[in-house]
Design a protein around this motif. Sequence first.
Motif, short mmCIF file in Angstrom:
data_model
loop_
_atom_site.label_atom_id
_atom_site.label_comp_id
_atom_site.label_asym_id
_atom_site.label_seq_id
_atom_site.Cartn_x
_atom_site.Cartn_y
_atom_site.Cartn_z
N GLY A 1 37.61 6.18 69.64
CA GLY A 1 39.18 4.87 70.14
C GLY A 1 40.40 6.12 70.00
N GLN A 2 41.39 5.38 70.24
CA GLN A 2 42.79 6.12 70.80
C GLN A 2 43.48 5.12 69.28
N VAL A 3 43.62 3.74 69.36
CA VAL A 3 44.68 3.36 68.68
C VAL A 3 43.61 3.52 67.06
N PRO A 4 44.91 4.18 66.53
CA PRO A 4 44.10 4.40 64.56
C PRO A 4 43.71 3.26 63.88
N SER A 5 44.62 2.35 63.59
CA SER A 5 43.99 0.98 63.36
C SER A 5 42.81 0.22 64.02
N GLN A 6 42.95 -0.01 65.59
CA GLN A 6 41.80 -0.61 66.10
C GLN A 6 40.45 0.01 65.66
N GLN A 7 40.22 1.73 65.27
CA GLN A 7 39.26 1.55 65.24
C GLN A 7 38.48 1.23 63.58
N MET A 8 38.96 0.64 62.88
CA MET A 8 39.09 -0.02 61.72
C MET A 8 38.74 -1.85 62.17
N CYS B 1 35.19 14.72 56.24
CA CYS B 1 35.94 13.82 57.12
C CYS B 1 37.13 14.32 55.49
N ASN B 2 37.19 15.18 54.47
CA ASN B 2 37.81 14.85 53.60
C ASN B 2 38.52 14.11 53.60
N GLY C 1 48.51 6.82 59.84
CA GLY C 1 47.06 7.55 61.12
C GLY C 1 46.47 8.23 61.08
N GLY C 2 46.64 8.87 60.96
CA GLY C 2 45.88 10.32 61.25
C GLY C 2 44.24 9.93 59.52
N GLU C 3 45.13 9.03 58.90
CA GLU C 3 43.42 9.57 57.72
C GLU C 3 42.49 8.27 58.33
N GLN C 4 43.45 7.29 59.04
CA GLN C 4 42.78 5.75 60.02
C GLN C 4 41.54 6.86 60.81
N GLN C 5 42.21 8.31 61.44
CA GLN C 5 40.61 8.90 62.47
C GLN C 5 40.15 9.55 62.23
N ARG C 6 40.28 9.95 60.72
CA ARG C 6 39.07 10.75 59.93
C ARG C 6 38.44 9.44 59.67
N LEU C 7 38.94 8.53 58.64
CA LEU C 7 37.71 7.29 58.72
C LEU C 7 37.19 6.84 59.49
N SER C 8 37.82 6.70 60.57
CA SER C 8 36.50 6.51 61.82
C SER C 8 35.65 7.49 62.34
N ILE C 9 36.02 8.80 62.09
CA ILE C 9 35.57 9.70 62.40
C ILE C 9 34.03 9.73 61.40
N ALA C 10 34.61 9.36 59.97
CA ALA C 10 33.10 8.69 58.52
C ALA C 10 32.64 8.43 58.96
N ALA C 11 33.00 7.21 59.53
CA ALA C 11 32.50 6.09 59.94
C ALA C 11 31.14 6.35 60.37
N ALA C 12 31.76 7.10 61.78
CA ALA C 12 30.99 6.89 62.33
C ALA C 12 29.74 7.96 62.67
N LEU C 13 30.20 9.46 62.06
CA LEU C 13 28.64 10.18 61.45
C LEU C 13 28.19 9.24 60.05
N ALA C 14 28.19 8.35 59.43
CA ALA C 14 27.67 8.01 58.54
C ALA C 14 26.76 7.53 59.02
N MET C 15 27.19 6.78 60.27
CA MET C 15 25.38 6.43 61.00
C MET C 15 24.56 7.38 61.58
N LYS C 16 24.61 9.04 61.93
CA LYS C 16 24.07 9.84 61.44
C LYS C 16 23.91 9.72 63.24
N PRO C 17 24.50 9.83 64.38
CA PRO C 17 24.15 9.81 65.97
C PRO C 17 23.94 10.98 66.27
N GLN C 18 23.75 11.12 67.47
CA GLN C 18 23.07 12.65 68.14
C GLN C 18 24.73 12.72 68.70
N VAL C 19 25.38 11.83 69.07
CA VAL C 19 26.16 12.16 70.55
C VAL C 19 27.69 11.11 69.73
#
Lengths: 264, 283, 190
Positions: free
Chosen positions: B90-97, B133-134, B148-166
């Motif tokens: 989602g949008q707000v980086p800290s809320q994606q933690m 996600c570096n 904020g930028g690092e947090q968004q990269r982190l939340s994308i990394a956390a999403a990818l670790a679930m090995k999703p298709q979408v």
Amino acid sequence: MASGSKQEAGKQSLLFTPGESLLHKANPLTSLVIMLWMISAAAVLPTAGTAILVLAAITVSMATGVGKRSVKRLLITMTPIGVALIVVHGLLIERPDQTDLGLVAISPDGLDYALKVFMRVAAMLMATLLFVTTTHPSEMLKALDQRGVPPGVGYLVASPLLLIEPFSDRAKAIRDAQRVRGLDLTGSWKARIIALPILLMPLITLALSDLDQRASILSGRAFRAFPRRTVINAPHDSTFQVWFRRILVAVAVLQLGIPLLWHF
Amino acid sequence: MALLEVHDLAFRFPRAEKLVLDGVSFSVERGERVAILSPNAGGKTTLARWLAGLLPDGVLKAERGHVSMDGKDWTEWHIAERSSAIQYVGQVPSQQMTGCAFTVFEEIAFGPCNLALPEAEVRARVDEAMTVCNLRHLVDRDPFTLSGGEQQRLSIAAALAMKPQVLILDEPTSNLDPESRDDLLAQLELLPGELTIVVLEVALRPSLALADRFLLLDEGRIAVDGPAIDVLTHPRCIETLGMTAITEAGRRIQNAGGWAEGRPLPLTLADALQTLQVPDAVR
Amino acid sequence: MKFDTRTLILMAAAVVINIIGGQIAHFLKLPLYLDSIGTILVAILAGPLAGGITGLVTNLVWGLILNPVAAAFAPVALVIGVVAGLLARAGWFRTWWQATISGAIVAVPSTIVAVPIIVYMFGGVTGGGPDFAAAYLLAVGQSLVQSVAFSNLGINIADKAVTALIAWIVASRLPLRLTSNFGFFEHSRV
């Protein structure tokens, strides 16, 4: 790749102090049981016993490298309690042995009692301090995960620990910003009452605004999908520690129970 | 069968008068990169949560319609299955933690651990996600001390670790400064090609960087569905997004004939920015 | 007992609100604690059990990071949450004045639980504000238990009334999309 170094992870707001001592390396459950045993001992020991316990705990804290922080916290907490105890029990409560010293009447019995309470509270406090300064909460939570404690319980303790610091910082930022804008934080009663909602409301709103998103994120990450989670870098445990804990729990229960039986 | 299918979805919040979504239908094929454009308060986040299977939830239910993946309604999915199929950022980086991980490592490992995967598998997944996600240099940091930028990269990394298709991205860059935004977009371009991505945006730049198909969500319905040029030049798009600069840019492309049929999309970020000459203020 | 994830997150946020509230009251030097706003908020939104656990966890977490003595008062925090939740279920958090009265009511059982802890564990002192009031009452001839009870009850009634009022204001201003999944909140709707 190791996530081991807790040096950087050690949050400022925690009383935890990194180290390599036996207590640091012990399984968090072992440290927890030691704390509970000390508290139960402090509850039943006479003044001399609790005083020895306090001294022993301070010695251990020095040896484990957490002494400075523990003793500082001990003094901050115990000084006002000590003063209040002396005033209340030594001077104010009327006891038969009160000796008049002109302005005030001092009761040696009262002072004895004040010392007893003081040492008991100090011993319990040191027990808690030894535990929290040598056990990182994340290790404790891992130990609970490992024991099959539901993930929700861990969340409830971990999440506030993590969120307090950003929120404290935010509270200070709001306070400073409002002060610059002329909000009176030290003035009259009325001024401070008016300041209260101005400081408080934005923080409460902020804390609650995360709710929906965080629920989505947790649900998306399969939070509580299964009753047990995988534990990474599980804290070390040993047969020795398992037996040590069992014995200590038994001793703690006995030392509380026997004096009770005595009374009946 | 389409991978992700939205079928006549209508939704309103309890006690609300207006429908947020009013008969939304579209489907997403495997491997597609789709951008859903919509003005602020246009129902993006709500649609994103429906797409990701986070709605229905309790009293929040559809008036009609449903969303399904692989032909199965989201309500029939077990949470573990669903979180391995689709992920949401989602949008707000800290809320994606998650708010319960003491380190970046723990944050990424949180999901895989919840799946009760073997420790070695969790480590492998975290490792891979950190590389993509570096984040390696931040492994022991407290997530709440990151930018904020690092947090968004982190939340994308956390999403990818679930090995999703979408992967559903709900305005992933809207709360970032321009520099972090560009970094994140560059990072997003490196995501594995087989990953299906749906990005919901009010801003054009991230959409252009990521997507090859564009939908316009307008008044709770899908108004346009097609390649970038269709949406960009659609009068409703210009009206609802309120970005005259885009109109200008869109026309320019059309007039120049430079972005007509046959021109492969998606563009790279640099490519898009150069072609469009999007001013920074537009995002 | 299993709370849904949303309730868990609310409870965690409430623990933070409790502690921050306590800190703000402290740096404004108000003679109130204001460390139960979150607890009462949860009690209104999610019921007595959730409220009680929020209180309990607040004091345990407080003990971990700031002051271990707080952990000794965890049972008090628990009672505050449970009683506030029961009052909410009875419909006593519908209006601002009901909330204020409910807060004052909550002060009574919470003091009843606090007094034995203060008297028997801490010898009647807490190292804080009420000690002065208790000392005064002692000086004018009250017994220790009475002194501690009266001094704490007085501060508690004021504190819990204000706390409950703040919690009510927060709850009533929450957006519908946030509260709609807390079914228990229906007890407090007008």
